[in-house]
Design a protein around this motif. Structure first.
Motif, PDB file in Angstrom:
ATOM      1  N   LYS A  62       9.961  10.504  -3.364  1.00 43.77           N
ATOM      2  CA  LYS A  62       9.793  11.618  -1.968  1.00 43.77           C
ATOM      3  C   LYS A  62       9.537  10.861  -0.965  1.00 43.77           C
ATOM      4  O   LYS A  62       9.938  11.452   0.176  1.00 43.77           O
ATOM      5  CB  LYS A  62       8.465  12.606  -2.533  1.00 43.77           C
ATOM      6  N   ASP A  63       9.062   9.620  -1.050  1.00 42.07           N
ATOM      7  CA  ASP A  63       8.954   9.007   0.477  1.00 42.07           C
ATOM      8  C   ASP A  63      10.402   8.719   0.875  1.00 42.07           C
ATOM      9  O   ASP A  63      10.649   8.634   2.129  1.00 42.07           O
ATOM     10  CB  ASP A  63       8.336   7.430   0.013  1.00 42.07           C
ATOM     11  N   SER A  64      11.391   8.398  -0.083  1.00 42.69           N
ATOM     12  CA  SER A  64      12.597   7.880   0.311  1.00 42.69           C
ATOM     13  C   SER A  64      13.420   9.210   0.732  1.00 42.69           C
ATOM     14  O   SER A  64      14.209   9.175   1.590  1.00 42.69           O
ATOM     15  CB  SER A  64      13.355   7.636  -1.114  1.00 42.69           C
ATOM     16  N   LEU A  65      13.182  10.396   0.305  1.00 39.87           N
ATOM     17  CA  LEU A  65      13.804  11.611   0.635  1.00 39.87           C
ATOM     18  C   LEU A  65      13.226  11.858   1.934  1.00 39.87           C
ATOM     19  O   LEU A  65      13.926  12.634   2.885  1.00 39.87           O
ATOM     20  CB  LEU A  65      13.488  12.643  -0.343  1.00 39.87           C
ATOM     21  N   THR A  98       3.979   1.014   4.712  1.00 44.86           N
ATOM     22  CA  THR A  98       2.785   1.030   4.993  1.00 44.86           C
ATOM     23  C   THR A  98       2.067   2.539   5.085  1.00 44.86           C
ATOM     24  O   THR A  98       1.080   2.707   4.553  1.00 44.86           O
ATOM     25  CB  THR A  98       2.319   0.179   6.045  1.00 44.86           C
ATOM     26  N   ARG A  99       2.690   3.182   6.043  1.00 47.88           N
ATOM     27  CA  ARG A  99       2.309   4.728   5.986  1.00 47.88           C
ATOM     28  C   ARG A  99       2.474   5.247   4.718  1.00 47.88           C
ATOM     29  O   ARG A  99       1.643   6.154   4.240  1.00 47.88           O
ATOM     30  CB  ARG A  99       3.107   5.387   7.064  1.00 47.88           C
ATOM     31  N   CYS A 100       3.453   5.319   3.836  1.00 49.02           N
ATOM     32  CA  CYS A 100       3.619   6.047   2.742  1.00 49.02           C
ATOM     33  C   CYS A 100       2.525   5.522   1.646  1.00 49.02           C
ATOM     34  O   CYS A 100       1.876   6.432   1.009  1.00 49.02           O
ATOM     35  CB  CYS A 100       4.933   5.585   2.129  1.00 49.02           C
ATOM     36  N   LEU A 101       2.132   4.277   1.632  1.00 49.21           N
ATOM     37  CA  LEU A 101       1.204   3.742   0.753  1.00 49.21           C
ATOM     38  C   LEU A 101      -0.158   4.382   1.059  1.00 49.21           C
ATOM     39  O   LEU A 101      -1.034   4.783   0.192  1.00 49.21           O
ATOM     40  CB  LEU A 101       0.857   2.281   0.832  1.00 49.21           C
ATOM     41  N   HIS A 102      -0.519   4.435   2.402  1.00 48.41           N
ATOM     42  CA  HIS A 102      -1.508   5.083   2.959  1.00 48.41           C
ATOM     43  C   HIS A 102      -1.713   6.454   2.455  1.00 48.41           C
ATOM     44  O   HIS A 102      -2.850   6.796   2.078  1.00 48.41           O
ATOM     45  CB  HIS A 102      -1.643   4.932   4.580  1.00 48.41           C
ATOM     46  N   ARG A 103      -0.647   7.141   2.567  1.00 46.82           N
ATOM     47  CA  ARG A 103      -0.961   8.556   2.289  1.00 46.82           C
ATOM     48  C   ARG A 103      -0.904   8.705   0.784  1.00 46.82           C
ATOM     49  O   ARG A 103      -1.717   9.626   0.360  1.00 46.82           O
ATOM     50  CB  ARG A 103       0.522   9.364   2.672  1.00 46.82           C
ATOM     51  N   SER A 137     -17.034   0.792   5.635  1.00 52.25           N
ATOM     52  CA  SER A 137     -16.802   2.271   5.652  1.00 52.25           C
ATOM     53  C   SER A 137     -15.354   2.378   5.324  1.00 52.25           C
ATOM     54  O   SER A 137     -14.931   3.484   4.857  1.00 52.25           O
ATOM     55  CB  SER A 137     -17.343   2.991   6.772  1.00 52.25           C
ATOM     56  N   VAL A 138     -14.549   1.362   5.450  1.00 54.13           N
ATOM     57  CA  VAL A 138     -13.269   1.279   5.115  1.00 54.13           C
ATOM     58  C   VAL A 138     -13.038  -0.024   3.919  1.00 54.13           C
ATOM     59  O   VAL A 138     -13.598  -1.126   4.405  1.00 54.13           O
ATOM     60  CB  VAL A 138     -12.268   0.930   6.028  1.00 54.13           C
ATOM     61  N   ASN A 139     -12.532   0.305   2.877  1.00 51.65           N
ATOM     62  CA  ASN A 139     -12.672  -0.799   1.710  1.00 51.65           C
ATOM     63  C   ASN A 139     -11.185  -1.360   1.192  1.00 51.65           C
ATOM     64  O   ASN A 139     -11.139  -2.220   0.525  1.00 51.65           O
ATOM     65  CB  ASN A 139     -13.475  -0.699   0.729  1.00 51.65           C
ATOM     66  N   LEU A 140     -10.367  -0.738   1.793  1.00 53.95           N
ATOM     67  CA  LEU A 140      -8.843  -1.217   1.750  1.00 53.95           C
ATOM     68  C   LEU A 140      -8.039  -0.827   2.908  1.00 53.95           C
ATOM     69  O   LEU A 140      -7.861   0.238   3.722  1.00 53.95           O
ATOM     70  CB  LEU A 140      -8.344  -0.315   0.381  1.00 53.95           C
ATOM     71  N   LEU A 141      -7.399  -2.164   3.305  1.00 57.27           N
ATOM     72  CA  LEU A 141      -6.454  -1.963   4.208  1.00 57.27           C
ATOM     73  C   LEU A 141      -4.867  -2.014   3.870  1.00 57.27           C
ATOM     74  O   LEU A 141      -4.817  -2.848   2.910  1.00 57.27           O
ATOM     75  CB  LEU A 141      -6.747  -3.175   5.315  1.00 57.27           C
ATOM     76  N   LEU A 142      -4.087  -0.987   4.295  1.00 58.61           N
ATOM     77  CA  LEU A 142      -2.802  -1.056   3.938  1.00 58.61           C
ATOM     78  C   LEU A 142      -1.934  -1.780   5.360  1.00 58.61           C
ATOM     79  O   LEU A 142      -2.236  -1.179   6.206  1.00 58.61           O
ATOM     80  CB  LEU A 142      -2.241   0.151   3.746  1.00 58.61           C
TER      81      LEU A 142
END
Length: 676
Positions: free
Chosen positions: A304-307, A383-388, A428-433
Motif C-alpha cells: 500500500k505504501d508503493s501504491l 522513513t515516513r511510511c515506517l513511522h505511519r 517521551s519518544v523511544n524509537l526514532l525512524l
C-alpha cells in the motif's frame, strides 16, 4: 578553571596536538573524540597569544550538540564560546563575531562563505584562526565545504601567505574510498591526511582501556526469505511491460524491473527523449522510473505504501495532459488502480521484512523495559511510511513503542528535529525512524538498539550507525532479504572496516620521512588536479554564449528563456531577470521556511502555465524586500545549445557563464520602466 580529565587512550592520541602538530584523531564512535578536542582547545587557549578556536561540523544539530554538551560546559566559564548556524544573525557579520569570541562552532559552509565574502563585515581570513577543529573529517574530500576550506589553507601554505591555524581532525573512520585492496586503501587514507595536512593518530598502548570503555554492540543479521508470492509487484511489472510495448520500436529496454540498474536505463532514455525532442520517449521514461521506484518501495515496505507513491505521482498529473502519450500513460494507471488497491490490501502477501522488523522491535520493547532505538532507512519516503506503520501497529503500541521521525533539512525543520531529539533524550519518544541525517553525531547514551532497514551504504555510514548504540549490552541489527544487495553490502562493509584498520596501521609504520614525502606528493597532485579542473570548468561554463542557449520546460519542451536571462544572487540563487518570464508561469502555494535570512525570503511555488503542463520550475524569491524574482531549478529544464539538446542536474554543470545579479542595476532599470 579545573583541567579536564581524560582517559589514558585519549591522552595518548592528543599528545602531538598538544605540541602544536596537525593531527587526525581516529577513535571509534563513543570514545570521546570531542572531549579530547575540548582538552586540546583548552590547552591551546591557555598557551597561545590571541587564540581563536574554530570548530567545524557538518550539521546544525552537531554544532548545537558540541556547544551544549562539551565546549560551553567545559570552557564557557573562562572563555567566550559561541555557536553560529544558518539561522543565526551572527553569520552576516562573521568578522565581528569571530573577533568577539574565543571558541566559535559553526557548519563548514558558514566559514567557507566568510572566507570568500566580498563584504567587509562578513569576511574572515584563515590567519584569524589559530586552531581549526574539523569534526567528522573523513568528509574532507572532493568538492565538500571541508575540502574547499583546506584547499585555501594549502594554497596559503604553499605561497607562505600569512599565519595558518593548527588543524585537529576527528573521525571514527577515514574509510577506504571504495578501495577493496590494501594498497588503494592506504592511498585513500593518505589522501585524507594530505587534504587536511595532518598525520593520523590512534591509540597504540591503551587498546584494552578503549575496548572496555567503548564496547561494540551485539551484531545480528535478521535475514528473511523473499516473498513467495507478490501479486502487487507482478501487476506493476505488467504495466511496465505495457509501456515497453507502447515504446516499440523507438526503444528496447531490459526487463530488470525493480533495480538501480533499470533506473539508470530509464534516466538515459529520458535524456535521449529530450535530445531528440521526442516526448513519447521522455514521458514514458519518467513514468517507468516511477513504477520502478514503486517496486523498490514494495520490496522494502508495504504494497500500500508503493501504491500511495504511485497515486501521489499520478495525482499531480491529472491536469497535465498535453498529447496522446500523456493520455495513454494516465489511462493505463486509472484502469488498473482498482486492481492494485485490492492486491495491496491483501494481508496474505505481507512483506516478510516488515514482519521481521516487528519481531526485532518486540524483542527489545515492552511496557516494563526502558529501551531506546533508532531504525535507519534509505529515503524520506520510506522513513515516513515506517513511522505511519509503527503508529498504526497495535502490537507495537501495546509494547510501549513511541516513535518520531528524524530527516534532513529539505523535509523537516530544524526546530522539529531538535524537538524529536530532545524527546528521545528525555524518553517521551523511544524509537526514532531516521534517514542518514542521524548517522553522524547523534549522542544518546541510553540508545541500546540500532536497526538498519533497507539500506545500501558504505563502511563509514555502517560504523557511524552502529556507533549510535551507546548503551551497555546494546544491539545492532540488519534486516535484509537473503542474498539481496543489503546483505552483500553489509558483509563487504565489515571487510572494509578491517581494511581501514590495516591501512592506518601501514601508515603508522612509515618513517616520518616517507610519510612526509607521500603527503607532499599527494598535495602537489591535488593542486595540479585542482588547477586543471578549474580550467576545464571555465572552458565548460564558457563553451557557449549565454544568449545562444535556450531553456526549455522539461515536461512540455517549450522554449521559455535564454541563458542570458539568468543571473546569480549571492552566489546561491539562480534567478530569471527577464520580466516577460513571469507571464509563462502560475503561482502556487507559498513556501514557509523555519528560519529567516537577512536579504531574502522565498515566495510562492511557480509552475509552467503553457497549455496543461503545470511542471514545477522553482519558486519566487523576494530579495531585499524589493525585487521579486523567479528562482529556478535547472533540473526542471532542458538546454538547447548550438550543438543540440541536453539536460543537467545542477547549475554548476551548465555550458554557459552566468552574470552576478546587481541589485542597483535592477532598481535603476525597474524605476526607468515605471517612469516610461
Amino acid at each position: 578553571m579545573s583541567d579536564l580529565v581524560l582517559y589514558e587512550y585519549q591522552k595518548e592520541v592528543v599528545q602531538r596536538a598538544l605540541r602544536g602538530e596537525n593531527i587526525i584523531v581516529w577513535l571509534p564512535t563513543g570514545a570521546g573524540k570531542t572531549r579530547a578536542a575540548v582538552y586540546v582547545a583548552q590547552k591551546h587557549l591557555k598557551t597561545t597569544k590571541v587564540a581563536k578556536v574554530v570548530v567545524l561540523v557538518t550539521t546544525v544539530h552537531l554544532a548545537k550538540q558540541h556547544y551544549s554538551k562539551e565546549f560551553f560546559p567545559h570552557l564557557g566559564r573562562d572563555y567566550a564560546v559561541k555557536v553560529v548556524s544558518s539561522d543565526s544573525e551572527e553569520k552576516d557579520f562573521m568578522r565581528a563575531t569571530l573577533s568577539g569570541t574565543d571558541v566559535l562552532i559553526c557548519t563548514a559552509q558558514i566559514l567557507l562563505n566568510a572566507l570568500g565574502s566580498d563584504e567587509e563585515a562578513k569576511r574572515v581570513e584563515l590567519s584569524d584562526v589559530t586552531l581549526l577543529v574539523v569534526d567528522e573529517c573523513h568528509h574532507t574530500r572532493k568538492e565538500t565545504a571541508y575540502n574547499k576550506i583546506m584547499r585555501l589553507y594549502l594554497e596559503k601554505k604553499t605561497s607562505g601567505d600569512g599565519r595558518l591555524p593548527q588543524v585537529l581532525g576527528l573521525t571514527a573512520s577515514p574509510g577506504t574510498g571504495g578501495a577493496k585492496y590494501l594498497e588503494k586503501a592506504v592511498e585513500h587514507v593518505l589522501q585524507i591526511c594530505a587534504n587536511l595536512d595532518c598525520a593520523i593518530v590512534s591509540t597504540q598502548n591503551f587498546t584494552e582501556e578503549l575496548n572496555a570503555k567503548v564496547p561494540r554492540p551485539h551484531k545480528t543479521f535478521e535475514i528473511v526469505e523473499k516473498r513467495k508470492q507478490d501479486p502487487f509487484g507482478d501487476h506493476v511489472q505488467l504495466l511496465m511491460r505495457r509501456i515497453h510495448r507502447f515504446l516499440e520500436p523507438l526503444a528496447d529496454l531490459p526487463n530488470e524491473f525493480g533495480t538501480q540498474e533499470y533506473e539508470g536505463d530509464v534516466v538515459a532514455l529520458r535524456n535521449r527523449g529530450v535530445r531528440e525532442c521526442n516526448r513519447r520517449l521522455q514521458q514514458c521514461a519518467i513514468h517507468l522510473r516511477e513504477y520502478n521506484e514503486a517496486l523498490l518501495v514494495n520490496d522494502t515496505l508495504q504494497s500500500k505504501d508503493s501504491l500511495d507513491s504511485l497515486e501521489d505521482f499520478y495525482g499531480g498529473r491529472e491536469k497535465a495532459v498535453l498529447d496522446d502519450t500523456d493520455r495513454f500513460l494516465l489511462d493505463l494507471f486509472r484502469e488498473n488502480r482498482s486492481k492494485m488497491r485490492t492486491l495491496a490490501a491483501d494481508p496474505l502477501f505481507e512483506n516478510p521484512k516488515m514482519t521481521q522488523l516487528e519481531t526485532t522491535l518486540l524483542r527489545h520493547f515492552s511496557p516494563n523495559v526502558k529501551s531506546r532505538g533508532i531504525v535507519f532507512s534509505k529515503t524520506r519516503k520510506s522513513t515516513r511510511c515506517l513511522h505511519r506503520w509503527v503508529l498504526d501497529n497495535h502490537v507495537l503500541h501495546l509494547a510501549g513503542v513511541k516513535p518520531a521521525i528524524i530527516m534532513g533539512s529539505a523535509a523537516m525543520t530544524q526546530h522539529d528535529r531538535d524537538d524529536a531529539i530532545r524527546n528521545f533524550h528525555q524518553g517521551s519518544v523511544n524509537l526514532l525512524l531516521a534517514t542518514s541525517v542521524a548517522e553522524e553525531g547523534l549522542d544518546v547514551p541510553q540508545c541500546n538498539l540500532v536497526v538498519r532497514y533497507g539500506l545500501l551504504t558504505n563502511e563509514i555510514a555502517q560504523q557511524q550507525a552502529s556507533g549510535r548504540a551507546r548503551a551497555r549490552d546494546s544491539h545492532y541489527s540488519l534486516i535484509a532479504r537473503r542474498g539481496g544487495p543489503e546483505e552483500r553490502r553489509e558483509s563487504l562493509n565489515t571487510y572494509l572496516e578491517g581494511l581501514t584498520a590495516e591501512a592506518v596501521d601501514r601508515i603508522h609504520r612509515m618513517s616520518p620521512e616517507e610519510f612526509d614525502t607521500k603527503i607532499a606528493e599527494l598535495q602537489e597532485q591535488s593542486a595540479a588536479c585542482g588547477r586543471t579542473a578549474a580550467v576545464r570548468r571555465a572552458e565548460k561554463n564558457g563553451r557557449y554564449s549565454a544568449d545562444s542557449v535556450r531553456l526549455l520546460c522539461s515536461n512540455c519542451l517549450t522554449p521559455v528563456a535564454r541563458g542570458s536571462d539568468i543571473q546569480l544572487v549571492e552566489k546561491t540563487h539562480y534567478v530569471n531577470v527577464n520580466p516577460d518570464f513571469k507571464s509563462l508561469y502560475n503561482k502556487g502555494d507559498r513556501i514557509i521556511l523555519d528560519k529567516t535570512f537577512e536579504d531574502w525570503d522565498l515566495g510562492c511555488i511557480i509552475t509552467c502555465n503553457i497549455d496543461n503542463c503545470n511542471k514545477q520550475w522553482g519558486s519566487e524569491l523576494q530579495y531585499r524586500k524589493v525585487a521579486l524574482l523567479p528562482n529556478v531549478a535547472i533540473k526542471h529544464f532542458a538546454l538547447e545549445t548550438p550543438d543540440g539538446r541536453t539536460t543537467v542536474k545542477n547549475w554548476k554543470d551548465i555550458p554557459f557563464s552566468v552574470e552576478d545579479f546587481s541589485f542597483s542595476e535592477y532598481c535603476l532599470k525597474n524605476c526607468a520602466d515605471l517612469l516610461d
